[in-house]
Write a protein that holds these residues in place. Structure first.
Motif, PDB file in Angstrom:
ATOM      1  N   ASP A 120       0.838  -1.206   0.000  1.00 54.07           N
ATOM      2  CA  ASP A 120       0.000   0.000   0.000  1.00 54.07           C
ATOM      3  C   ASP A 120       0.874   1.259   0.000  1.00 54.07           C
ATOM      4  OD1 ASP A 120      -2.270  -1.553   0.037  1.00 54.07           O
ATOM      5  OD2 ASP A 120      -2.590  -1.355   2.196  1.00 54.07           O
ATOM      6  N   GLU A 121       2.028   1.197   0.672  1.00 55.22           N
ATOM      7  CA  GLU A 121       2.924   2.365   0.723  1.00 55.22           C
ATOM      8  C   GLU A 121       3.513   2.645  -0.668  1.00 55.22           C
ATOM      9  OE1 GLU A 121       2.788   0.035   3.139  1.00 55.22           O
ATOM     10  OE2 GLU A 121       1.828   1.447   4.533  1.00 55.22           O
ATOM     11  N   GLN A 122       3.875   1.577  -1.370  1.00 55.71           N
ATOM     12  CA  GLN A 122       4.393   1.785  -2.733  1.00 55.71           C
ATOM     13  C   GLN A 122       3.302   2.367  -3.634  1.00 55.71           C
ATOM     14  OE1 GLN A 122       5.896  -2.260  -3.156  1.00 55.71           O
ATOM     15  NE2 GLN A 122       7.828  -1.422  -3.905  1.00 55.71           N
ATOM     16  N   VAL A 123       2.093   1.852  -3.449  1.00 58.45           N
ATOM     17  CA  VAL A 123       0.969   2.381  -4.226  1.00 58.45           C
ATOM     18  C   VAL A 123       0.822   3.879  -3.952  1.00 58.45           C
ATOM     19  CG1 VAL A 123      -1.557   2.293  -4.495  1.00 58.45           C
ATOM     20  CG2 VAL A 123      -0.230   0.158  -4.422  1.00 58.45           C
ATOM     21  N   ALA A 124       0.936   4.266  -2.680  1.00 60.51           N
ATOM     22  CA  ALA A 124       0.835   5.692  -2.321  1.00 60.51           C
ATOM     23  C   ALA A 124       1.943   6.498  -3.013  1.00 60.51           C
ATOM     24  CB  ALA A 124       0.927   5.860  -0.803  1.00 60.51           C
ATOM     25  N   GLY A 125       3.149   5.945  -3.077  1.00 61.44           N
ATOM     26  CA  GLY A 125       4.272   6.624  -3.734  1.00 61.44           C
ATOM     27  C   GLY A 125       4.022   6.775  -5.230  1.00 61.44           C
ATOM     28  N   LYS A 126       3.456   5.746  -5.833  1.00 60.47           N
ATOM     29  CA  LYS A 126       3.167   5.789  -7.274  1.00 60.47           C
ATOM     30  C   LYS A 126       2.068   6.808  -7.574  1.00 60.47           C
ATOM     31  CE  LYS A 126       4.760   1.095  -8.140  1.00 60.47           C
ATOM     32  NZ  LYS A 126       4.609  -0.041  -9.048  1.00 60.47           N
ATOM     33  N   VAL A 127       1.065   6.846  -6.708  1.00 64.69           N
ATOM     34  CA  VAL A 127      -0.026   7.810  -6.887  1.00 64.69           C
ATOM     35  C   VAL A 127       0.552   9.231  -6.828  1.00 64.69           C
ATOM     36  CG1 VAL A 127      -2.107   8.766  -5.775  1.00 64.69           C
ATOM     37  CG2 VAL A 127      -1.856   6.279  -6.058  1.00 64.69           C
ATOM     38  N   ALA A 128       1.412   9.485  -5.846  1.00 61.64           N
ATOM     39  CA  ALA A 128       2.023  10.813  -5.707  1.00 61.64           C
ATOM     40  C   ALA A 128       2.875  11.139  -6.937  1.00 61.64           C
ATOM     41  CB  ALA A 128       2.859  10.872  -4.428  1.00 61.64           C
ATOM     42  N   ALA A 129       3.633  10.144  -7.438  1.00 60.47           N
ATOM     43  CA  ALA A 129       4.502  10.372  -8.609  1.00 60.47           C
ATOM     44  C   ALA A 129       3.659  10.707  -9.832  1.00 60.47           C
ATOM     45  CB  ALA A 129       5.355   9.127  -8.866  1.00 60.47           C
ATOM     46  N   ALA A 130       2.582   9.971 -10.038  1.00 59.40           N
ATOM     47  CA  ALA A 130       1.721  10.225 -11.207  1.00 59.40           C
ATOM     48  C   ALA A 130       1.138  11.633 -11.131  1.00 59.40           C
ATOM     49  CB  ALA A 130       0.601   9.179 -11.272  1.00 59.40           C
ATOM     50  N   LEU A 131       0.595  11.983  -9.970  1.00 59.05           N
ATOM     51  CA  LEU A 131      -0.037  13.301  -9.817  1.00 59.05           C
ATOM     52  C   LEU A 131       0.971  14.432 -10.000  1.00 59.05           C
ATOM     53  CD1 LEU A 131      -2.468  12.510  -6.894  1.00 59.05           C
ATOM     54  CD2 LEU A 131      -3.109  13.108  -9.248  1.00 59.05           C
ATOM     55  N   PRO A 137      -4.070   9.063 -11.632  1.00 58.73           N
ATOM     56  CA  PRO A 137      -3.977   7.655 -11.254  1.00 58.73           C
ATOM     57  C   PRO A 137      -5.357   6.990 -11.200  1.00 58.73           C
ATOM     58  CG  PRO A 137      -3.768   9.039  -9.309  1.00 58.73           C
ATOM     59  CD  PRO A 137      -3.876   9.977 -10.487  1.00 58.73           C
ATOM     60  N   ILE A 138      -5.426   5.766 -11.690  1.00 56.86           N
ATOM     61  CA  ILE A 138      -6.610   4.927 -11.470  1.00 56.86           C
ATOM     62  C   ILE A 138      -6.179   3.958 -10.373  1.00 56.86           C
ATOM     63  CG2 ILE A 138      -8.200   3.218 -12.450  1.00 56.86           C
ATOM     64  CD1 ILE A 138      -7.952   4.589 -15.117  1.00 56.86           C
ATOM     65  N   ILE A 174      -8.211  12.174  -9.379  1.00 54.51           N
ATOM     66  CA  ILE A 174      -7.982  10.732  -9.218  1.00 54.51           C
ATOM     67  C   ILE A 174      -9.210   9.945  -9.677  1.00 54.51           C
ATOM     68  CG2 ILE A 174      -6.360  10.936  -7.274  1.00 54.51           C
ATOM     69  CD1 ILE A 174      -8.797  10.163  -5.470  1.00 54.51           C
ATOM     70  N   VAL A 175      -8.964   8.677  -9.989  1.00 55.36           N
ATOM     71  CA  VAL A 175     -10.038   7.723 -10.274  1.00 55.36           C
ATOM     72  C   VAL A 175      -9.772   6.535  -9.355  1.00 55.36           C
ATOM     73  CG1 VAL A 175     -11.081   6.224 -12.042  1.00 55.36           C
ATOM     74  CG2 VAL A 175     -10.146   8.470 -12.702  1.00 55.36           C
ATOM     75  N   VAL A 176     -10.833   5.940  -8.845  1.00 54.64           N
ATOM     76  CA  VAL A 176     -10.681   4.757  -7.995  1.00 54.64           C
ATOM     77  C   VAL A 176     -11.325   3.588  -8.715  1.00 54.64           C
ATOM     78  CG1 VAL A 176     -11.269   3.720  -5.760  1.00 54.64           C
ATOM     79  CG2 VAL A 176     -10.751   6.178  -5.906  1.00 54.64           C
ATOM     80  N   ALA A 177     -10.673   2.423  -8.690  1.00 58.11           N
ATOM     81  CA  ALA A 177     -11.284   1.224  -9.276  1.00 58.11           C
ATOM     82  C   ALA A 177     -11.439   0.174  -8.191  1.00 58.11           C
ATOM     83  CB  ALA A 177     -10.420   0.694 -10.415  1.00 58.11           C
ATOM     84  N   ALA A 215     -14.634  14.316  -3.553  1.00 63.56           N
ATOM     85  CA  ALA A 215     -15.365  13.043  -3.530  1.00 63.56           C
ATOM     86  C   ALA A 215     -16.528  13.061  -4.524  1.00 63.56           C
ATOM     87  CB  ALA A 215     -15.876  12.756  -2.125  1.00 63.56           C
ATOM     88  N   ALA A 216     -17.203  14.208  -4.625  1.00 63.24           N
ATOM     89  CA  ALA A 216     -18.372  14.301  -5.508  1.00 63.24           C
ATOM     90  C   ALA A 216     -17.980  14.223  -6.981  1.00 63.24           C
ATOM     91  CB  ALA A 216     -19.135  15.592  -5.242  1.00 63.24           C
ATOM     92  N   LYS A 217     -16.740  14.596  -7.306  1.00 62.80           N
ATOM     93  CA  LYS A 217     -16.360  14.542  -8.728  1.00 62.80           C
ATOM     94  C   LYS A 217     -15.446  13.349  -9.066  1.00 62.80           C
ATOM     95  CE  LYS A 217     -12.361  17.481  -8.757  1.00 62.80           C
ATOM     96  NZ  LYS A 217     -11.692  18.706  -8.766  1.00 62.80           N
ATOM     97  N   THR A 218     -15.045  12.583  -8.057  1.00 61.32           N
ATOM     98  CA  THR A 218     -14.164  11.438  -8.308  1.00 61.32           C
ATOM     99  C   THR A 218     -14.950  10.262  -8.881  1.00 61.32           C
ATOM    100  OG1 THR A 218     -12.621  12.075  -6.574  1.00 61.32           O
ATOM    101  CG2 THR A 218     -12.634   9.741  -7.183  1.00 61.32           C
TER     102      THR A 218
END
Ligand code: PGA
Length: 267
Positions: A120-131, A137-138, A174-177, A215-218
């Protein structure tokens, strides 16, 4: 504050995750055929956005085709490095995806988490890098069959998302899947009610971490054995804003039928 209808504010997104399928030549033929099929069907891309996620080696070819023919298709990578640049053999920087005009990148897919031990921490790092590079990020989250039995459907995806968002600032795109691991490639999709229940919980996490407005637009996608025959049920749910499609995204006619769910079910 006046009540807004969140369903009207979010453009649904149908995303095709090709995984490790189609080389760069095949990707050109596929994208051309997909674009023709959707054009022939007069698909309104402003009503339902379409994105494809080819392997890294295809991205330059897809980008060139999309730009040359001005195709209204988005595309992106299936993963990204959490690092900026440097000695990370085999990894791809967010800056490289941005340079190829990737609008999105899939992060934390369950196959990356289980086969490559992504935390999960790596995922957080990747999300930050993409943004940091303007690539949306999806963020993929989902529970295994075991998690479902032990903790119910929402607990694990909610915890995964909370960590994934821990390094995101409030203005994030962001997008969440939500992809239950037991539903991926199994032919056994979640029910629309299950997807809605978890999607609502995930929207709650976005609201808690990033605020109600974000949240309303994600957009929150459902993924896991989505097909043209079951997409409409998911899209009727108020918190489900699209789908992340694996196997069925590799067949042009089937993927186009998923994209055009509004037509064939009269929504
Ligand atoms: P599936 O895969 O549609 O083949 O179940 C979904 C995914 O892995 O994103």
């Amino acid at each position: 504050m006046a009540a807004v209808n969140p369903v009207q504010r979010r453009v649904p997104l149908i995303a095709g995750n090709w995984k490790m399928n189609l080389d760069h030549l095949q990707s050109i033929a596929f994208v051309q055929k997909l674009a023709w099929t959707l054009k022939d069907a007069s698909h309104d891309f402003s009503a339902v956005e379409v994105a494809v996620f080819p392997p890294f080696t295809d991205l330059r070819s897809v980008q060139t085709l999309v730009a040359a023919d001005k195709l209204p298709l988005a595309f992106g990578g299936q993963d990204v490095s959490e690092h900026e640049s440097g000695a990370y053999t085999g990894e791809i920087a967010a800056a490289f995806l941005a340079a190829l005009e990737c609008r999105y990148v899939i992060i934390g897919h369950s196959e990356r988490r289980t086969l490559h031990g992504e935390t999960d921490e790596q995922v957080a790092g990747k999300v930050a890098a993409a943004l940091a590079h303007g690539v949306a990020p999806i963020i993929c989250v989902g529970e295994t069959a075991d998690d479902l039995e032990k903790h119910g459907a929402s607990a694990v995806p909610v915890a995964q998302l909370r960590t994934a968002l821990s390094r995101v600032d409030s203005a994030a795109d962001i997008v969440v899947a939500y992809e239950p691991v037991w539903a991926i490639g199994s032919g056994q999709a979640a029910t629309p009610e299950q997807a809605e229940q978890v999607a609502a919980a995930l929207r709650g996490v976005v609201a808690e971490v990033l605020g109600e407005e974000v949240a309303a637009k994600t957009r929150i996608l459902y993924g896991g054995s989505v097909k043209s025959g079951n997409i409409a049920g998911f899209m009727r749910e108020p918190n489900v804003d699209g789908a992340l499609v694996g196997g069925a995204s590799l067949d042009v006619a089937e993927f186009a039928a998923i994209v055009r769910y509004q037509k064939h079910v009269g929504l």
